[in-house]
Design a protein around this motif. Structure first.
Motif, PDB file in Angstrom:
ATOM      1  N   UNK A 164      81.917   8.938  58.440  1.00  0.00           N
ATOM      2  CA  UNK A 164      82.585   7.650  58.676  1.00  0.00           C
ATOM      3  C   UNK A 164      83.537   7.319  57.536  1.00  0.00           C
ATOM      4  N   UNK A 165      83.213   7.719  56.316  1.00  0.00           N
ATOM      5  CA  UNK A 165      84.139   7.528  55.196  1.00  0.00           C
ATOM      6  C   UNK A 165      85.398   8.360  55.400  1.00  0.00           C
ATOM      7  N   UNK A 166      85.239   9.587  55.893  1.00  0.00           N
ATOM      8  CA  UNK A 166      86.410  10.425  56.199  1.00  0.00           C
ATOM      9  C   UNK A 166      87.273   9.753  57.250  1.00  0.00           C
ATOM     10  N   UNK A 167      86.655   9.245  58.301  1.00  0.00           N
ATOM     11  CA  UNK A 167      87.430   8.590  59.365  1.00  0.00           C
ATOM     12  C   UNK A 167      88.152   7.358  58.823  1.00  0.00           C
ATOM     13  N   UNK A 168      87.472   6.553  58.048  1.00  0.00           N
ATOM     14  CA  UNK A 168      88.094   5.338  57.512  1.00  0.00           C
ATOM     15  C   UNK A 168      89.296   5.687  56.643  1.00  0.00           C
ATOM     16  N   UNK A 169      89.161   6.698  55.811  1.00  0.00           N
ATOM     17  CA  UNK A 169      90.262   7.070  54.915  1.00  0.00           C
ATOM     18  C   UNK A 169      91.407   7.714  55.681  1.00  0.00           C
ATOM     19  N   UNK A 170      91.111   8.418  56.744  1.00  0.00           N
ATOM     20  CA  UNK A 170      92.164   9.038  57.542  1.00  0.00           C
ATOM     21  C   UNK A 170      93.068   7.990  58.166  1.00  0.00           C
ATOM     22  N   UNK A 171      92.519   6.803  58.413  1.00  0.00           N
ATOM     23  CA  UNK A 171      93.273   5.742  59.086  1.00  0.00           C
ATOM     24  C   UNK A 171      94.048   4.855  58.127  1.00  0.00           C
ATOM     25  N   UNK A 172      93.832   5.006  56.806  1.00  0.00           N
ATOM     26  CA  UNK A 172      94.415   4.038  55.875  1.00  0.00           C
ATOM     27  C   UNK A 172      95.370   4.647  54.863  1.00  0.00           C
ATOM     28  N   UNK A 173      95.655   5.942  54.950  1.00  0.00           N
ATOM     29  CA  UNK A 173      96.566   6.586  54.001  1.00  0.00           C
ATOM     30  C   UNK A 173      97.262   7.750  54.710  1.00  0.00           C
ATOM     31  N   UNK A 174      98.276   8.379  54.100  1.00  0.00           N
ATOM     32  CA  UNK A 174      99.113   9.330  54.830  1.00  0.00           C
ATOM     33  C   UNK A 174      98.510  10.705  55.099  1.00  0.00           C
ATOM     34  N   UNK A 175      97.600  11.196  54.252  1.00  0.00           N
ATOM     35  CA  UNK A 175      97.098  12.557  54.444  1.00  0.00           C
ATOM     36  C   UNK A 175      96.248  12.613  55.712  1.00  0.00           C
ATOM     37  N   UNK A 176      96.607  13.515  56.610  1.00  0.00           N
ATOM     38  CA  UNK A 176      95.844  13.698  57.843  1.00  0.00           C
ATOM     39  C   UNK A 176      94.558  14.452  57.525  1.00  0.00           C
ATOM     40  N   UNK A 177      93.423  13.913  57.954  1.00  0.00           N
ATOM     41  CA  UNK A 177      92.129  14.524  57.666  1.00  0.00           C
ATOM     42  C   UNK A 177      91.506  15.111  58.926  1.00  0.00           C
ATOM     43  N   UNK A 178      90.953  16.301  58.789  1.00  0.00           N
ATOM     44  CA  UNK A 178      90.261  16.994  59.871  1.00  0.00           C
ATOM     45  C   UNK A 178      88.781  17.041  59.496  1.00  0.00           C
ATOM     46  N   UNK A 179      87.909  16.294  60.199  1.00  0.00           N
ATOM     47  CA  UNK A 179      86.520  16.161  59.762  1.00  0.00           C
ATOM     48  C   UNK A 179      85.632  17.321  60.209  1.00  0.00           C
ATOM     49  N   UNK A 180      84.746  17.738  59.303  1.00  0.00           N
ATOM     50  CA  UNK A 180      83.806  18.823  59.577  1.00  0.00           C
ATOM     51  C   UNK A 180      82.398  18.400  59.186  1.00  0.00           C
ATOM     52  N   UNK A 181      81.439  18.636  60.075  1.00  0.00           N
ATOM     53  CA  UNK A 181      80.036  18.393  59.777  1.00  0.00           C
ATOM     54  C   UNK A 181      79.452  19.608  59.065  1.00  0.00           C
ATOM     55  N   UNK A 182      78.934  19.400  57.861  1.00  0.00           N
ATOM     56  CA  UNK A 182      78.299  20.466  57.083  1.00  0.00           C
ATOM     57  C   UNK A 182      76.885  20.039  56.683  1.00  0.00           C
ATOM     58  N   UNK A 183      76.118  19.588  57.669  1.00  0.00           N
ATOM     59  CA  UNK A 183      74.735  19.196  57.363  1.00  0.00           C
ATOM     60  C   UNK A 183      73.923  20.392  56.875  1.00  0.00           C
TER      61      UNK A 183
END
Length: 414
Positions: A164-183
């Protein structure tokens, strides 16, 4: 929305929408005295001033960016990072400099589980603040797209908190983030005596919950001796695929664990690290089209003096990408230009191969090669202007940040 980039000394870019392999990885288009027109977030024109005037006219109302005789390359794509974490491990780093072993550091409370403790204790806002800070540094060094992994929660609540932190940051700054689950990054302390129970938890509870929430595009696992076996990794990655997450692997970093062969078997987009990959693993990856994501910053930071066999991989026809592996324990850097230099000096890539590895091949292993990773009409206008007269300076002039301007989606963002 338009932007005309003028006064470029050189444009340097790979071409295409598929990963480049073998000799094609070193094929870079270099053109002098070009202009680039960005329109509505995409590249609308690449050519000389005379070609632009003949086809588009003078464009008197279009904003201009004077590149000051710099070199333009595609925005860097960082396909392996661990951005959401809390805490710091500089004391552990100091212990390593003094000759302490990994086991001695772990016994003193260091290692990955140290970061797990700090990340579990951190609030969501604290994680977001840390990711934002790292992303600002990445952007300043030319990264326009990055993969970002969880893996420091190792339970349902805290893995989701990271994603959820990755998603929040992806929406608020220019760098496009691709999220990966590494449990499946490590076995947490509460499951230390029953690793299979933790693998079952990841496969049967964490992955379904993350899939239902749509929080991750990929599922990753640390396939390594003493961490997760090939069989355990297969269980996790097959569960991830059932819930909409494509597989990728940490593979064969310390010993040949069969991770490269597993990546080929599952059709993973990438197998990462690969310092100890076998000839059979390389052959399997080449046949399956799996990209090798190499992380020279990790060998450098850990002072291993042993690097992934990049030349063997390229000669075998495996597409090679490079990444920072940005994390607090084994590669504390946000700088793709630093990784570029290490790729040339330590992995043995040519400058041209390294550019492809940092752009098009990296984009393709994230499933994004159709729209980013090269400077071509119709692709997203993700571009970097280097304060350098040509591409060769990206490795020739080292130890500095060569980036003068970063453009994301046709807009100047740095």
């Amino acid at each position: 929305m338009e932007l005309l980039i003028t006064n470029l000394s050189e444009i340097a870019t790979p071409l295409g929408r598929e990963p480049r392999r073998g000799s094609a990885q070193g094929e870079i288009l270099r053109q002098a005295d070009m202009e680039v027109l960005c329109r509505d977030g995409q590249i609308a024109f690449v050519g000389t001033v005379e070609e632009r005037q003949a086809t588009l006219g003078e464009l008197p109302d279009t904003p201009r960016l004077d590149a000051n005789r710099g070199t333009q390359v595609p925005g860097f794509v960082d396909p392996h990072t661990h951005l959401p974490w809390a805490g710091s491990r500089e004391e552990e780093f100091s212990m390593r400099l003094q000759g302490k072993t990994y086991m001695e550091i772990a016994a003193a409370g260091g290692g990955i589980l140290s970061t797990v403790r700090s990340t579990r204790e951190a609030s969501a806002d604290e994680l977001i603040h840390g990711v934002d800070r790292r992303l600002r540094l990445m952007l300043r060094h030319g990264t326009t797209t990055a993969e970002a992994k969880s893996g420091y929660g190792l339970n349902l609540v805290d893995e989701i908190k990271q994603l959820e932190a990755i998603r929040a940051c992806s929406e608020r700054q220019p760098v496009e983030l691709v999220p990966t689950l590494l449990a499946a990054h490590e076995t947490p302390p509460e499951y230390r005596d029953d690793r299979q129970a933790y693998v079952d938890l990841v496969a049967n509870e964490i992955i379904p919950a993350v899939g239902e929430a749509g929080l991750a595009r990929f599922c990753d696992v640390f396939c390594e001796e003493g961490v997760f076996s090939a069989a355990e990794s297969r269980q996790v990655l097959e569960a991830g695929r059932e819930h909409g997450m494509a597989p990728r692997l940490h593979a064969d970093e310390f010993v040949d664990s069969g991770g490269a062969e597993l990546a080929a078997e599952l059709g993973a987009l990438s197998a990462d690290h690969l310092i100890a990959v076998s000839d059979a693993g390389i052959e399997a990856m080449a046949a399956a089209g799996v990209t090798a994501v190499l992380l020279p910053g990790t060998s450098f930071f850990l002072m291993k003096h042993t690097y992934a066999p990049a030349r063997r991989l390229i000669e075998a026809g495996v597409p090679v990408a490079i990444a920072t592996d940005c994390n607090p324990g084994s590669s504390n850097t946000e700088s793709m230009p630093m990784i570029f230099v290490l790729a040339v000096f330590e992995l043995g890539l040519t400058i041209e191969e390294a550019l492809t590895a940092a752009t098009l091949n990296a984009a393709c292993c994230l499933g994004l090669g159709g729209r980013i990773g090269s400077i071509e009409v119709g692709k997203d206008a993700d571009l970097v202007v280097l304060d350098a007269p040509n591409l060769l300076h990206l490795a020739y002039h080292y130890g500095i940040n060569p980036v003068s301007t970063v453009i994301k989606g046709g807009e100047v963002v740095h």
